[in-house]
Design a protein around this motif. Structure first.
Motif, PDB file in Angstrom:
ATOM      1  N   GLU A   1     -22.185 -28.660   5.004  1.00  0.00           N
ATOM      2  CA  GLU A   1     -21.905 -29.792   5.906  1.00  0.00           C
ATOM      3  C   GLU A   1     -20.459 -29.710   6.393  1.00  0.00           C
ATOM      4  O   GLU A   1     -20.160 -30.032   7.530  1.00  0.00           O
TER       5      GLU A   1
ATOM      6  N   LYS B   1     -16.536 -33.197   7.566  1.00  0.00           N
ATOM      7  CA  LYS B   1     -17.675 -33.999   8.054  1.00  0.00           C
ATOM      8  C   LYS B   1     -18.180 -34.927   6.949  1.00  0.00           C
ATOM      9  O   LYS B   1     -18.594 -36.059   7.202  1.00  0.00           O
TER      10      LYS B   1
ATOM     11  N   ARG C   1     -18.332 -38.869   7.421  1.00  0.00           N
ATOM     12  CA  ARG C   1     -19.605 -39.596   7.229  1.00  0.00           C
ATOM     13  C   ARG C   1     -19.394 -40.786   6.291  1.00  0.00           C
ATOM     14  O   ARG C   1     -19.858 -41.905   6.556  1.00  0.00           O
TER      15      ARG C   1
ATOM     16  N   ARG D   1     -17.601 -43.597   8.145  1.00  0.00           N
ATOM     17  CA  ARG D   1     -18.456 -44.314   9.114  1.00  0.00           C
ATOM     18  C   ARG D   1     -19.391 -45.268   8.402  1.00  0.00           C
ATOM     19  O   ARG D   1     -19.595 -46.403   8.819  1.00  0.00           O
TER      20      ARG D   1
ATOM     21  N   ASN E   1     -27.201 -41.463   4.362  1.00  0.00           N
ATOM     22  CA  ASN E   1     -26.997 -41.302   5.806  1.00  0.00           C
ATOM     23  C   ASN E   1     -27.209 -42.643   6.504  1.00  0.00           C
ATOM     24  O   ASN E   1     -27.352 -43.676   5.834  1.00  0.00           O
ATOM     25  N   GLU E   2     -27.261 -42.619   7.839  1.00  0.00           N
ATOM     26  CA  GLU E   2     -27.340 -43.871   8.589  1.00  0.00           C
ATOM     27  C   GLU E   2     -28.559 -44.703   8.168  1.00  0.00           C
ATOM     28  O   GLU E   2     -28.449 -45.902   7.941  1.00  0.00           O
TER      29      GLU E   2
ATOM     30  N   PRO F   1     -22.505 -39.697  14.987  1.00  0.00           N
ATOM     31  CA  PRO F   1     -21.839 -38.744  14.106  1.00  0.00           C
ATOM     32  C   PRO F   1     -21.443 -37.447  14.794  1.00  0.00           C
ATOM     33  O   PRO F   1     -20.423 -36.863  14.510  1.00  0.00           O
TER      34      PRO F   1
END
Ligand code: PLP
Length: 399
Positions: free
Chosen positions: A263, A267, A271, A274, A349-350, A388
């Motif tokens: 990844e 990043k 992540r 965010r 993740n989101e 992202p």
């Protein structure tokens, strides 16, 4: 537990990715074999990349607490003085451990709502003309409060007053999730473990060690055996361990490091930031308060949320668990019952985050906790506005 997968949204242990689980599903091998030596070398090198150091990293079969103890017994002597900051529950536990080893701790009191203040540390060190402090010991990400201390600024503060104290940092819940540079920041001992940003089950403890810390370990006067760096470093040179290592966790570590590097650490860190910002957007929308009051110290790993007065955080967490099969972190010691913690680290993740926030919002409604509905929308809006990857919008086909 109910149907579907359990949502483990505590700030560690964090969920273990399927890829890591599969990598550990292996027969146990001979830990004196050439095959093991290869695995050992690979994971020791991999750990260096995650700590961002070219120096030695040792891996103990232990929890993070064991790695804390290793940092103390390898560098300090009974009667030594150290400087620490009460950022929260974990800083307090490390302080108590140091005291049990006969260390005199100057523990700067804190309100558990921010990270360590570099200026306050600088003032203490500047006043220590005799260089009585042998170490500054700080928790990078205080998992009990969701506040991150600025280690680069603390390093700069130590350098400005030219204090020779060792810098020892607990990176237990930050490593692999928050930017952390053992070598650049001239940290002497970085302490970590497996069950947070490494996305592994509990059972591995880490120390990244500077040359200065290694030199201290050659002259310090603390008794130790299991935790002795020298005993570990000798066989580590060929990928081996002085006693039976946690073989299958090391298979997992090899895979987890590969995932982090594929990844890209930058990043990975972006992540986490965010997802943390999206979580705070939801909390702010609900009209609830984030425990951390210093925006510069907001944790990318977890968000601790204060309950409105008169509402018990543990009863709320039980409603969420019983109704939505999701575990949220409890408040620890001073903030027990007052806060709940949303973990957003590692395999997250989101969509995982939005599901977790949805569970919190539904839990608030079911438990009758006063809040403004629509926090999930606020988090979605935040994430939509900051995609992202490339922000380019899809064109309508044929237009
Ligand atoms: C910042 C921090 N330090 C130390 C520890 C203790 O680690 P362990 O429970 O693995 O012994 C934890 C555990 O959550 C932690 O979050």
């Amino acid at each position: 537990m109910g149907q579907g997968r359990h949502f483990l949204q505590i700030p560690g242990p964090s969920p273990v990715p399927d890829r890591v689980l599969r990598a550990m599903d292996m027969p146990v091998i001979d830990h004196r074999s050439a095959e093991f030596g290869e695995l050992g070398r690979t994971v020791l090198e991999g750990a260096q990349k995650v700590f961002q150091t070219s120096g030695p990293v040792v891996i103990f079969p232990s929890s993070g607490t064991g790695a804390w103890e290793a940092a103390i017994v390898n560098t300090l002597s009974p009667g030594d003085k150290v400087l620490m900051v009460e950022t929260g529950h974990f800083a307090t536990l490390w302080c108590n451990m140091a005291k049990r080893w006969g260390i005199e701790v100057d523990f700067i009191p804190g309100d558990w709502r921010r990270g360590a203040d570099p200026a306050e540390l600088e003032a203490k060190l500047a006043a220590d003309k005799a260089h009585a402090f042998k170490a500054v010991m700080v928790v990078h990400n205080e998992t009990s409060t969701g506040a991150t201390s600025r280690i680069a600024e603390i390093r700069a503060a130590i350098d400005r007053v030219q204090h020779p104290a060792l810098l020892m940092v607990d990176t237990i819940s930050s490593l692999g999730s928050v930017d952390y540079r053992h070598e650049d920041w001239k940290v002497d001992v970085s302490v970590s473990c497996s069950q947070k940003g490494f996305m592994l089950p509990p059972g591995l403890g880490f120390n990244a060690i500077s040359q200065k810390a290694l030199a201290a370990s050659r002259t310090n006067k603390m008794p130790r055996s299991y935790w002795d760096w020298d005993e570990m470093l000798k066989p580590n040179a060929k990928g081996f361990f002085p006693y039976t290592p946690a073989t299958n966790l090391l298979y997992g570590l090899r895979e987890a490091v590969a995932m982090l590097l594929e990844e890209g650490l930058d990043k990975v860190f972006a992540r986490h930031q965010r997802l943390a910002a999206a979580t705070r957007a939801a909390v702010n929308h609900w009209g609830l308060e984030v425990l951390c009051q210093e925006p510069k110290d907001f944790s990318p790993v977890l968000t601790a949320v204060l309950m409105p007065p008169g509402y018990d955080a543990d009863e709320f967490r039980k409603v969420v668990l019983d109704n939505y099969n999701m575990s949220l972190g409890s408040g620890l010691s001073k903030v027990a019952g007052k806060v709940f913690r949303i973990g957003h680290l590692g395999e997250c993740n989101e969509l995982t985050l939005l599901a977790a926030i949805t569970g919190v919002e539904m839990g608030l409604a079911v438990a009758g906790v006063p809040h403004r509905a629509g926090g999930v929308d606020a988090a979605m809006t935040f994430l939509e506005q900051r995609p992202p990857g490339n922000a380019s919008h899809l064109k309508v086909v044929g237009s």
